[in-house]
Design a protein around this motif. Structure first.
Motif, PDB file in Angstrom:
ATOM      1  N   HIS A  66     -14.201   4.772  -0.839  1.00  0.00           N
ATOM      2  CA  HIS A  66     -15.223   3.860  -1.254  1.00  0.00           C
ATOM      3  C   HIS A  66     -14.558   2.575  -1.852  1.00  0.00           C
ATOM      4  O   HIS A  66     -14.909   1.287  -1.393  1.00  0.00           O
ATOM      5  N   VAL A  67     -13.650   2.805  -2.886  1.00  0.00           N
ATOM      6  CA  VAL A  67     -13.239   1.981  -3.566  1.00  0.00           C
ATOM      7  C   VAL A  67     -12.341   0.868  -2.931  1.00  0.00           C
ATOM      8  O   VAL A  67     -12.442  -0.501  -2.906  1.00  0.00           O
ATOM      9  N   ARG A  68     -11.288   1.425  -2.047  1.00  0.00           N
ATOM     10  CA  ARG A  68     -10.490   0.687  -1.100  1.00  0.00           C
ATOM     11  C   ARG A  68     -11.403   0.115  -0.097  1.00  0.00           C
ATOM     12  O   ARG A  68     -10.829  -1.057   0.225  1.00  0.00           O
ATOM     13  N   ILE A  69     -12.155   0.659   0.506  1.00  0.00           N
ATOM     14  CA  ILE A  69     -13.218   0.051   1.400  1.00  0.00           C
ATOM     15  C   ILE A  69     -13.882  -1.226   0.900  1.00  0.00           C
ATOM     16  O   ILE A  69     -13.634  -2.339   1.598  1.00  0.00           O
ATOM     17  N   LYS A  70     -14.299  -1.066  -0.485  1.00  0.00           N
ATOM     18  CA  LYS A  70     -14.792  -2.259  -0.886  1.00  0.00           C
ATOM     19  C   LYS A  70     -13.997  -3.370  -1.361  1.00  0.00           C
ATOM     20  O   LYS A  70     -14.269  -4.507  -1.041  1.00  0.00           O
ATOM     21  N   GLU A  71     -12.503  -2.899  -1.526  1.00  0.00           N
ATOM     22  CA  GLU A  71     -11.648  -3.946  -2.009  1.00  0.00           C
ATOM     23  C   GLU A  71     -11.456  -4.650  -0.580  1.00  0.00           C
ATOM     24  O   GLU A  71     -11.259  -6.016  -0.690  1.00  0.00           O
ATOM     25  N   ILE A  72     -11.227  -4.039   0.430  1.00  0.00           N
ATOM     26  CA  ILE A  72     -10.965  -4.640   1.966  1.00  0.00           C
ATOM     27  C   ILE A  72     -11.961  -5.762   2.120  1.00  0.00           C
ATOM     28  O   ILE A  72     -11.968  -6.729   2.553  1.00  0.00           O
ATOM     29  N   LEU A  73     -13.175  -5.173   1.775  1.00  0.00           N
ATOM     30  CA  LEU A  73     -14.424  -6.132   2.274  1.00  0.00           C
ATOM     31  C   LEU A  73     -14.609  -7.156   1.473  1.00  0.00           C
ATOM     32  O   LEU A  73     -14.793  -8.368   1.919  1.00  0.00           O
ATOM     33  N   ASN A  74     -14.122  -7.121   0.291  1.00  0.00           N
ATOM     34  CA  ASN A  74     -14.137  -8.330  -0.822  1.00  0.00           C
ATOM     35  C   ASN A  74     -13.123  -9.257  -0.257  1.00  0.00           C
ATOM     36  O   ASN A  74     -13.561 -10.392  -0.433  1.00  0.00           O
ATOM     37  N   LEU A  75     -11.907  -8.891  -0.015  1.00  0.00           N
ATOM     38  CA  LEU A  75     -11.027  -9.859   0.368  1.00  0.00           C
ATOM     39  C   LEU A  75     -11.140 -10.485   1.729  1.00  0.00           C
ATOM     40  O   LEU A  75     -10.992 -11.719   1.653  1.00  0.00           O
ATOM     41  N   LEU A  76     -11.891  -9.760   2.575  1.00  0.00           N
ATOM     42  CA  LEU A  76     -12.135 -10.550   3.960  1.00  0.00           C
ATOM     43  C   LEU A  76     -13.139 -11.465   3.682  1.00  0.00           C
ATOM     44  O   LEU A  76     -13.374 -12.495   4.522  1.00  0.00           O
ATOM     45  N   GLU A  77     -14.170 -11.351   2.756  1.00  0.00           N
ATOM     46  CA  GLU A  77     -15.223 -12.106   2.640  1.00  0.00           C
ATOM     47  C   GLU A  77     -14.775 -13.223   1.694  1.00  0.00           C
ATOM     48  O   GLU A  77     -15.651 -14.226   1.904  1.00  0.00           O
ATOM     49  N   GLN A  78     -13.688 -13.344   1.306  1.00  0.00           N
ATOM     50  CA  GLN A  78     -13.221 -14.579   0.483  1.00  0.00           C
ATOM     51  C   GLN A  78     -12.991 -15.830   1.292  1.00  0.00           C
ATOM     52  O   GLN A  78     -12.475 -15.551   2.260  1.00  0.00           O
TER      53      GLN A  78
END
Length: 207
Positions: A195-207
């Motif tokens: 979950h943590v890594r997935i959230k990191e990836i999504l946050n980076l893509l949404e920036q």
């Protein structure tokens, strides 16, 4: 390495554009995937992420059954597969249209019981059903443009990017059924361990 995020990518241009995006956002290194290699799995151990290069129509199955955590597929592929996936975002590239088309100069108006050749039987059948038109679907896997020319079908339903292939084969577009772009999707039962890594990836893509 059990927490490594696995991303299913469709072979071809969509995979290349997705990798460009992931590299730009710092999600993976720029030397992970070698598109000239015959390998199908590439792992960036430094960033705990792997990429699976597979056929675009197989992306939904790999994600739905947990062989991949994320997948990138066109909206057309997702709509046809009907897999119960969570669509995170429109990646904004890979634009194309799914259109009906027929032989140029011929009456291509819709009518009952017409034969339509396509790689998208579910989308096609539903679309015409909503119009109250019953059609005979002929599923093909390639050279869709040949079907009306050879007398196999009245119309086709196929992806169009520039329309050049259709024009060169004497066809013309009748109607746009849907527009498609690349989407980032995931299994609705994402692993809590990741979950943590997935959230990191999504946050980076949404920036």
């Amino acid at each position: 390495m059990s927490n490594t995020i696995r991303v299913a990518l469709p072979k071809g241009r969509l995979a290349e554009e997705t990798l460009e995006l992931f590299i730009k956002k710092g999600i993976c290194r720029d030397d992970v995937v070698d598109f000239d290699s015959r390998k199908l799995i590439f792992t960036d151990e430094e960033n705990d992420i792997s990429f699976l290069l597979i056929r675009n129509t197989d992306i939904p199955a790999y994600v739905e059954y947990g062989a991949a955590d994320f997948g990138v597929a066109g909206k057309d592929v997702l709509a046809e597969s009907k897999s119960p996936l969570y669509e995170f975002m429109d990646l904004g590239f890979g634009f194309c249209r799914l259109c009906s088309a027929g032989i140029a100069g011929r009456d291509n108006s819709y009518r009952q019981n017409m034969k339509i050749a396509t790689k998208y039987p579910h989308i096609t059948k539903e679309y015409f059903a909503k119009k109250g038109i019953m059609v005979d679907i002929i599923k093909l896997y390639g050279s869709i443009e040949l079907a009306p020319i050879a007398g196999l079908s009245d119309l086709i339903v196929d992806l169009v990017s520039t329309g050049e292939t259709m024009r060169k084969n004497g066809l013309c577009e009748v109607e746009t059924i849907m527009e498609s772009t690349a989407r980032l999707v995931a299994n609705k039962s994402l692993s809590r361990a990741k979950h943590v890594r997935i959230k990191e990836i999504l946050n980076l893509l949404e920036q």
